[in-house]
Design an enzyme around this catalytic site. Structure first.
Site, PDB file in Angstrom:
ATOM      1  N   GLY A 156      -4.845  -5.157   5.424  1.00 54.89           N
ATOM      2  CA  GLY A 156      -4.110  -6.144   4.632  1.00 54.89           C
ATOM      3  C   GLY A 156      -4.687  -7.537   4.711  1.00 54.89           C
ATOM      4  O   GLY A 156      -4.803  -8.244   3.703  1.00 54.89           O
ATOM      5  N   ARG A 157      -5.063  -7.989   5.911  1.00 56.37           N
ATOM      6  CA  ARG A 157      -5.556  -9.356   6.077  1.00 56.37           C
ATOM      7  C   ARG A 157      -6.971  -9.534   5.526  1.00 56.37           C
ATOM      8  O   ARG A 157      -7.497 -10.644   5.517  1.00 56.37           O
ATOM      9  CB  ARG A 157      -5.489  -9.754   7.543  1.00 56.37           C
ATOM     10  N   GLU A 174      10.385  -5.471   3.576  1.00 52.76           N
ATOM     11  CA  GLU A 174      10.666  -6.764   2.956  1.00 52.76           C
ATOM     12  C   GLU A 174      10.230  -6.782   1.491  1.00 52.76           C
ATOM     13  O   GLU A 174      10.949  -7.285   0.613  1.00 52.76           O
ATOM     14  CB  GLU A 174       9.935  -7.883   3.716  1.00 52.76           C
ATOM     15  N   HIS A 200      -1.256 -38.395  12.827  1.00 48.79           N
ATOM     16  CA  HIS A 200      -0.032 -39.127  13.153  1.00 48.79           C
ATOM     17  C   HIS A 200       0.976 -38.226  13.851  1.00 48.79           C
ATOM     18  O   HIS A 200       2.163 -38.554  13.909  1.00 48.79           O
ATOM     19  CB  HIS A 200       0.568 -39.729  11.874  1.00 48.79           C
ATOM     20  N   LYS A 256       0.826  -1.206   0.000  1.00 51.59           N
ATOM     21  CA  LYS A 256       0.000   0.000   0.000  1.00 51.59           C
ATOM     22  C   LYS A 256       0.864   1.263   0.000  1.00 51.59           C
ATOM     23  O   LYS A 256       0.620   2.216  -0.724  1.00 51.59           O
ATOM     24  CB  LYS A 256      -0.932  -0.009   1.203  1.00 51.59           C
ATOM     25  N   GLU A 285      -4.127 -11.480  14.363  1.00 50.89           N
ATOM     26  CA  GLU A 285      -3.798 -10.079  14.135  1.00 50.89           C
ATOM     27  C   GLU A 285      -4.997  -9.194  14.431  1.00 50.89           C
ATOM     28  O   GLU A 285      -4.855  -8.040  14.829  1.00 50.89           O
ATOM     29  CB  GLU A 285      -3.324  -9.872  12.697  1.00 50.89           C
ATOM     30  N   LYS A 317       8.295  -3.172  13.110  1.00 56.26           N
ATOM     31  CA  LYS A 317       8.778  -2.540  11.869  1.00 56.26           C
ATOM     32  C   LYS A 317       9.700  -1.363  12.187  1.00 56.26           C
ATOM     33  O   LYS A 317      10.765  -1.200  11.585  1.00 56.26           O
ATOM     34  CB  LYS A 317       7.589  -2.054  11.037  1.00 56.26           C
TER      35      LYS A 317
END
Length: 542
Positions: free
Chosen positions: A263-264, A208, A380, A202, A349, A508
């Protein structure tokens, strides 16, 4: 918090906390039917939960007393419900009908959404039919989708889940990790002349994402391309047009983002461009349609029959009254193997908060730890803890009834494992039952008594079973929206803001400071441990 309704639920907990679900099923032959709801092509069987009608009534009243319907309607209407960032919360607008109108700052945002969707549709068509090509005129064969958090996880998991719908002529590679091993490994197998890059940030400053895109640009230019060729190969989803243009991206290849989308919650927007490139725009529209249908169910269905509400109040029941620390998602579908990670971000979040809407510190638990994985693989591994550990872990079992293959016996075995696990968690096995089995096998009495203690399974472990007819684009849209609304309902009951994420922001900021210390561009004040780690790294890095 509404004290009286919480007290009412506490009374129901005190009444039921020692009751075993075995007895509930024995006393009510209609229990499974009573506690099964169908909507949006889902069947939700929540009968294997430690509740009865009276307890559920108290839980639904808890939601009502927290003004769930009013707050739900305020979100859909575009009111500013994210009060710490002074924003509307309108991910649902991204999948509204084109005829709808939602005003934010006196603008109908639905018009803006459809303008972007039309731009995406045209772009995807041009890539697929080959009218938009790279610098050498060759068709694109690969897409590198670069993002992080919601700009990465949603598109990646949706694309994986819909593998049968992928365009075999265009492969999408997702990159998020700033660890260069990832981007280097991806680029090593690609041809720069036929590679399209979609960067999602955005702000166009996400550390990153920006670094991975810069590395990709260096790789592209090293292949013999010129700076002006970047405009043909690099696209972005961002609100920072100036930064993107400076990077070399053509303004026509910049897709917008809005402040009212977190974002999510963003895969429904242009952040979903890699999804549309992978499965085609028509299928992407089906995802939006599925979410819209779940929105309609959430908006119009009474709370007692409302799938997101039912799942949400059960989650509150276990977190706040049974003191359960976590919740596990178990998809019995290989294509849904990434879905628990998606819900992990969505839930943790959103609801990992400790301050309420009145700016007060709270002591009660909010979001649980979300985790999970493919169901049969888990049997398992971690199912052992679920069955015999001292911790109660509520579970969601998720399975398509019809697979995307023709191997009938495989799918029967998969379904049998799914259903048997829910039965075993609920029913358990008593020491007396185990001892009788061992004696029948010829084990002597003393050894049978001893072993029975180790093999004992208490049962009474809760689970939901969520079945769908088939995993299709429309059904996946419904599924994701179901969990979005579940998270929202729980945030309302806990009286928290589910739409900010300040806990992400501090890392951040500090990360930037530490980076300046590692690169000797500044000397920030660090604690002694962090400074020691920085010094050690600088001494040993080659």
């Amino acid at each position: 918090m509404t004290v009286q309704s919480w007290q009412s639920v506490q009374q129901e907990f005190n009444r039921l906390k020692d009751v075993h679900m075995r007895d509930m099923f024995a006393q009510d032959p209609q229990r499974a039917n009573k506690f099964t709801k169908k909507a949006c092509d889902f069947t939700l069987d929540y009968s294997k939960n430690r509740v009865d009608e009276q307890a559920l009534t108290a839980l639904f009243q808890l939601a009502k007393d927290h003004k769930l319907t009013e707050k739900r309607d305020a979100m859909f209407a575009g009111e500013i419900i994210n009060k710490t960032e002074h924003r509307a919360v309108l991910h649902t607008a991204l999948r509204r009908d084109s005829k709808d109108s939602i005003l934010v700052d006196n603008k109908n945002v639905v018009n803006e959404v459809y303008s972007t969707l039309n731009k995406m549709k045209q772009f995807v068509a041009e890539i697929h039919n080959g009218t938009r090509t790279g610098r050498t005129g060759k068709k694109f064969t690969d897409v590198v989708a670069i993002g992080i958090g919601g700009s990465f996880l949603g598109p990646k998991i949706v694309t994986e889940a819909l593998k049968p719908y992928q365009n075999p002529a265009l492969k999408v590679h997702f990159v998020a990790n700033v660890d260069a091993h990832h981007i280097v490994d991806v680029l090593a197998k690609l041809n720069a002349d036929t590679t399209l890059v979609v960067m999602s940030s955005k702000s166009f400053t996400t550390q990153e994402t920006l670094k991975n895109t810069e590395t990709t640009r260096e790789w592209f230019l090293a292949s013999g391309a010129k700076f002006e060729d970047i405009a043909k190969h690099f696209m972005c989803v961002s609100s920072n047009t100036a930064k993107a243009t400076e990077f070399g991206i053509d303004p026509d290849n910049i897709f917008p983002m809005w402040d009212w989308v977190g974002g999510r919650y963003s895969l429904w927007s242009a952040i979903g461009l890699p999804i549309a490139l992978s499965i085609g725009f028509d299928n992407f529209e089906q995802i939006l349609l599925g979410a819209r249908e779940m929105d309609a169910h959430f908006l119009s269905t009474p709370l007692e029959d409302n799938l997101p509400v039912i799942m949400a109040v059960l989650g509150v029941w276990y977190s706040n009254f049974f003191d359960c620390q976590s919740h596990v998602l178990l998809p019995y579908s290989h294509y849904l193997r990434g879905f628990p990670a998606y819900v992990q971000q969505l839930d943790m979040e959103s609801n990992g908060k400790s301050v309420n809407q009145l700016d007060q510190n709270i002591e009660y638990k909010t979001g649980p730890i979300i985790w999970g994985g493919e169901g049969t693989n888990g049997q398992h591994a971690f199912h052992q803890l679920m069955h015999q550990g001292n911790t109660i872990i509520p579970a969601d079992f998720i399975m398509p009834i019809n697979p995307n293959h023709d191997e009938v016996e495989h799918h029967q075995m998969l379904a049998s494992n799914c259903f048997a696990q829910t039965q075993a968690l609920m029913q358990g096995q008593t020491t007396a039952e185990i001892e009788q089995e061992l004696l029948a096998k010829g084990v002597d009495k003393q050894e049978a008594t001893r072993l029975a203690k180790h093999k004992y399974m208490p049962g009474n472990r809760p689970s939901n079973t969520l079945l769908m007819e088939k995993l299709t684009p429309i059904q996946l849209g419904r599924l994701i929206a179901l969990y979005e609304h579940k998270v929202f309902v729980q945030g309302v009951i806990w009286d928290i803001n589910s739409f900010d994420q300040w806990g992400v922001e501090l890392g951040k900021v500090l990360g930037t400071q530490v980076l300046s210390a590692l690169q000797d561009t500044a000397q920030p004040e660090l604690d002694s441990s962090t400074q020691q780690l920085v010094d050690l790294f600088k001494q040993q890095i080659s």
